[in-house]
Motif scaffolding. Structure first.
Motif, PDB file in Angstrom:
ATOM      1  N   PRO A   1       0.796  -1.237   0.000  1.00 41.77           N
ATOM      2  CA  PRO A   1       0.000   0.000   0.000  1.00 41.77           C
ATOM      3  C   PRO A   1       0.820   1.275   0.000  1.00 41.77           C
ATOM      4  CG  PRO A   1      -0.137  -1.128   2.121  1.00 41.77           C
ATOM      5  CD  PRO A   1       0.504  -2.074   1.170  1.00 41.77           C
ATOM      6  N   HIS A   2       1.986   1.273   0.653  1.00 38.89           N
ATOM      7  CA  HIS A   2       2.783   2.490   0.696  1.00 38.89           C
ATOM      8  C   HIS A   2       3.336   2.864  -0.669  1.00 38.89           C
ATOM      9  CE1 HIS A   2       2.776   1.155   4.905  1.00 38.89           C
ATOM     10  NE2 HIS A   2       2.937   2.413   5.206  1.00 38.89           N
TER      11      HIS A   2
ATOM     12  N   GLY B   1       5.748 -14.768  13.442  1.00 39.76           N
ATOM     13  CA  GLY B   1       4.583 -15.344  14.093  1.00 39.76           C
ATOM     14  C   GLY B   1       3.303 -14.910  13.401  1.00 39.76           C
ATOM     15  N   VAL B   2       2.176 -15.142  14.036  1.00 47.55           N
ATOM     16  CA  VAL B   2       0.879 -14.785  13.466  1.00 47.55           C
ATOM     17  C   VAL B   2       0.584 -13.319  13.747  1.00 47.55           C
ATOM     18  CG1 VAL B   2      -1.601 -15.233  13.492  1.00 47.55           C
ATOM     19  CG2 VAL B   2       0.013 -17.136  13.672  1.00 47.55           C
ATOM     20  N   ARG B   3       0.236 -12.592  12.697  1.00 44.24           N
ATOM     21  CA  ARG B   3      -0.095 -11.173  12.833  1.00 44.24           C
ATOM     22  C   ARG B   3      -1.569 -10.983  12.508  1.00 44.24           C
ATOM     23  NH1 ARG B   3       3.003  -7.019   8.983  1.00 44.24           N
ATOM     24  NH2 ARG B   3       1.974  -8.327   7.423  1.00 44.24           N
ATOM     25  N   MET B   4      -2.300 -10.391  13.435  1.00 42.03           N
ATOM     26  CA  MET B   4      -3.714 -10.095  13.198  1.00 42.03           C
ATOM     27  C   MET B   4      -3.824  -8.801  12.408  1.00 42.03           C
ATOM     28  SD  MET B   4      -6.246 -11.003  16.334  1.00 42.03           S
ATOM     29  CE  MET B   4      -5.681  -9.589  17.232  1.00 42.03           C
ATOM     30  N   CYS B   5      -4.610  -8.840  11.343  1.00 42.32           N
ATOM     31  CA  CYS B   5      -4.826  -7.655  10.513  1.00 42.32           C
ATOM     32  C   CYS B   5      -6.309  -7.509  10.211  1.00 42.32           C
ATOM     33  CB  CYS B   5      -4.053  -7.769   9.201  1.00 42.32           C
ATOM     34  SG  CYS B   5      -2.264  -7.750   9.376  1.00 42.32           S
TER      35      CYS B   5
ATOM     36  N   LEU C   1      -6.483  -3.241   1.340  1.00 45.93           N
ATOM     37  CA  LEU C   1      -5.204  -3.420   2.003  1.00 45.93           C
ATOM     38  C   LEU C   1      -5.499  -3.964   3.390  1.00 45.93           C
ATOM     39  CD1 LEU C   1      -5.184  -0.797   4.136  1.00 45.93           C
ATOM     40  CD2 LEU C   1      -4.526   0.418   2.064  1.00 45.93           C
ATOM     41  N   VAL C   2      -4.468  -4.330   4.122  1.00 51.03           N
ATOM     42  CA  VAL C   2      -4.676  -4.775   5.495  1.00 51.03           C
ATOM     43  C   VAL C   2      -3.935  -3.857   6.446  1.00 51.03           C
ATOM     44  CG1 VAL C   2      -5.100  -7.193   4.901  1.00 51.03           C
ATOM     45  CG2 VAL C   2      -2.752  -6.447   5.399  1.00 51.03           C
ATOM     46  N   ARG C   3      -4.513  -3.703   7.651  1.00 53.72           N
ATOM     47  CA  ARG C   3      -3.907  -2.903   8.710  1.00 53.72           C
ATOM     48  C   ARG C   3      -3.828  -3.740   9.975  1.00 53.72           C
ATOM     49  NH1 ARG C   3      -4.496   2.370   6.846  1.00 53.72           N
ATOM     50  NH2 ARG C   3      -6.396   2.804   5.652  1.00 53.72           N
ATOM     51  N   GLU C   4      -2.846  -3.450  10.802  1.00 53.49           N
ATOM     52  CA  GLU C   4      -2.796  -4.093  12.106  1.00 53.49           C
ATOM     53  C   GLU C   4      -3.814  -3.429  13.015  1.00 53.49           C
ATOM     54  OE1 GLU C   4       1.119  -4.325  13.692  1.00 53.49           O
ATOM     55  OE2 GLU C   4       1.969  -5.192  11.863  1.00 53.49           O
ATOM     56  N   PRO C   5      -4.512  -4.212  13.882  1.00 48.13           N
ATOM     57  CA  PRO C   5      -5.516  -3.640  14.784  1.00 48.13           C
ATOM     58  C   PRO C   5      -4.905  -2.556  15.659  1.00 48.13           C
ATOM     59  CG  PRO C   5      -5.645  -6.026  14.795  1.00 48.13           C
ATOM     60  CD  PRO C   5      -4.395  -5.669  14.039  1.00 48.13           C
TER      61      PRO C   5
ATOM     62  N   THR D   1      -2.111   4.133   4.274  1.00 51.77           N
ATOM     63  CA  THR D   1      -1.113   3.374   5.006  1.00 51.77           C
ATOM     64  C   THR D   1      -1.652   1.967   5.204  1.00 51.77           C
ATOM     65  OG1 THR D   1      -2.040   4.094   7.136  1.00 51.77           O
ATOM     66  CG2 THR D   1      -0.221   5.396   6.238  1.00 51.77           C
ATOM     67  N   GLY D   2      -0.772   1.044   5.473  1.00 41.99           N
ATOM     68  CA  GLY D   2      -1.208  -0.331   5.685  1.00 41.99           C
ATOM     69  C   GLY D   2      -0.005  -1.232   5.795  1.00 41.99           C
ATOM     70  N   ALA D   3      -0.260  -2.507   6.027  1.00 36.03           N
ATOM     71  CA  ALA D   3       0.812  -3.472   6.228  1.00 36.03           C
ATOM     72  C   ALA D   3       1.253  -4.091   4.912  1.00 36.03           C
ATOM     73  CB  ALA D   3       0.334  -4.560   7.189  1.00 36.03           C
ATOM     74  N   HIS D   4       2.530  -4.386   4.823  1.00 32.18           N
ATOM     75  CA  HIS D   4       3.074  -5.099   3.669  1.00 32.18           C
ATOM     76  C   HIS D   4       2.811  -6.589   3.860  1.00 32.18           C
ATOM     77  CE1 HIS D   4       6.769  -7.030   1.648  1.00 32.18           C
ATOM     78  NE2 HIS D   4       5.906  -6.736   0.692  1.00 32.18           N
ATOM     79  N   THR D   5       2.232  -7.232   2.862  1.00 33.51           N
ATOM     80  CA  THR D   5       1.974  -8.667   2.956  1.00 33.51           C
ATOM     81  C   THR D   5       1.977  -9.315   1.580  1.00 33.51           C
ATOM     82  OG1 THR D   5       0.428 -10.369   3.728  1.00 33.51           O
ATOM     83  CG2 THR D   5      -0.538  -8.331   2.903  1.00 33.51           C
TER      84      THR D   5
END
Length: 271
Positions: free
Chosen positions: A112-113, A149-153, A163-167, A176-180
């Motif tokens: 997303p960035h 590890g496991v990341r909640m998004c 896109l996904v974001r971390e809680p 903005t958002g997480a790279h995945t």
């Protein structure tokens, strides 16, 4: 209107093609992991046939322009700008086709960035052409496995692009958002459509797991991929990805905007 020559010059000047930031070591590592069917690199694609490291190197030389020499194991990677231009033309052709039939479209990115603005411009144009830009499963929680590890998004949308974001991260609706690389976000989006009885996309546009995850499920998908992302090119070779565009996917976001203009012009969707 951006000419092919002007775009070629831009690709080289911005590091989108030609010598790119991807290292040869990273590329070969990805090909080795893909050959071993590592899900971190297959990103939702289940290859129909065995792909050895040498075969993958040959494919990536053919589709991206990387060196086919297995003895070249260090240094920087190269993407052939002519292959990028040809793939962008094919990419534009698929957008033109989906606009002509007014089919729903789903956009999603794991970068997303960098890439959100590129996709958002396409989403705006397709929406103006009468296509429904889908935004299903807004806010749905997705557990994504990473090397840490496991990341909640949570699934979110900005200007029609998923896109996904971390809680807990503030700024919903911001770019903005997480790279995945995970295919789980597209699976969650498609499940949301199925649950709501909404229309499935006639085309998925994106990168990484968005393209491979959709293509594996039989939905037409097109997207961008770097020299160390073999999954999209394998999917294209096996017929489950319609178009994979080779380019560096991690340069400054502003450098992708000329690509938006070029693609929309080629697709006859310029506003």
């Amino acid at each position: 209107m951006l000419s092919t020559g002007a775009l070629r010059a831009h690709l080289l000047a911005a590091g989108l093609a030609g010598p790119v930031a991807t290292s040869r070591e990273d590329s070969l590592r990805s090909y080795r992991l893909f050959a071993a069917r590592d899900p971190r690199v297959t990103i939702g694609l289940e290859p129909e046939r065995a792909w050895g490291e040498r075969e993958l190197l040959g494919l990536m030389a053919d589709r991206c322009g990387v060196s086919p020499d297995p003895g070249r194991v260090t240094g920087g990677e190269v993407i052939d700008p002519e292959l990028t231009l040809g793939a962008l033309d094919a990419f534009a052709g698929r957008l033109r086709a989906v606009a002509a039939r007014g089919a729903p479209v789903l956009f999603g990115t794991g970068h997303p960035h960098r890439l959100l603005g590129f996709y958002a411009g396409l989403a705006d144009a397709l929406s103006a052409a009468g296509c429904l830009v889908l935004t299903p499963a807004q806010g749905r929680c997705i557990d994504i496995t990473t090397r840490f590890g496991v990341r909640m998004c949570n699934l979110d949308y900005v200007r029609g692009v998923a896109l996904v974001r971390e809680p807990g991260v503030r700024g919903a609706g911001r770019e903005t958002g997480a790279h995945t690389h995970s295919p789980l976000p597209v699976r969650a989006a498609l499940e949301g459509l199925a649950d709501s009885g909404g229309p499935l996309p006639g085309l998925v546009v994106g990168d990484h797991g968005w393209v491979c995850g959709a293509g594996q499920l039989g939905i037409e998908a097109i997207g961008l991929a770097a020299a160390d992302d073999p999954a999209l090119f394998v999917g294209e070779a096996e017929g489950r990805v319609s178009v994979a565009v080779p380019l560096d996917d991690a340069v400054l976001s502003a450098h992708y905007l000329p690509l938006t203009r070029y693609v929309l012009n080629r697709a006859c969707l310029s506003q």
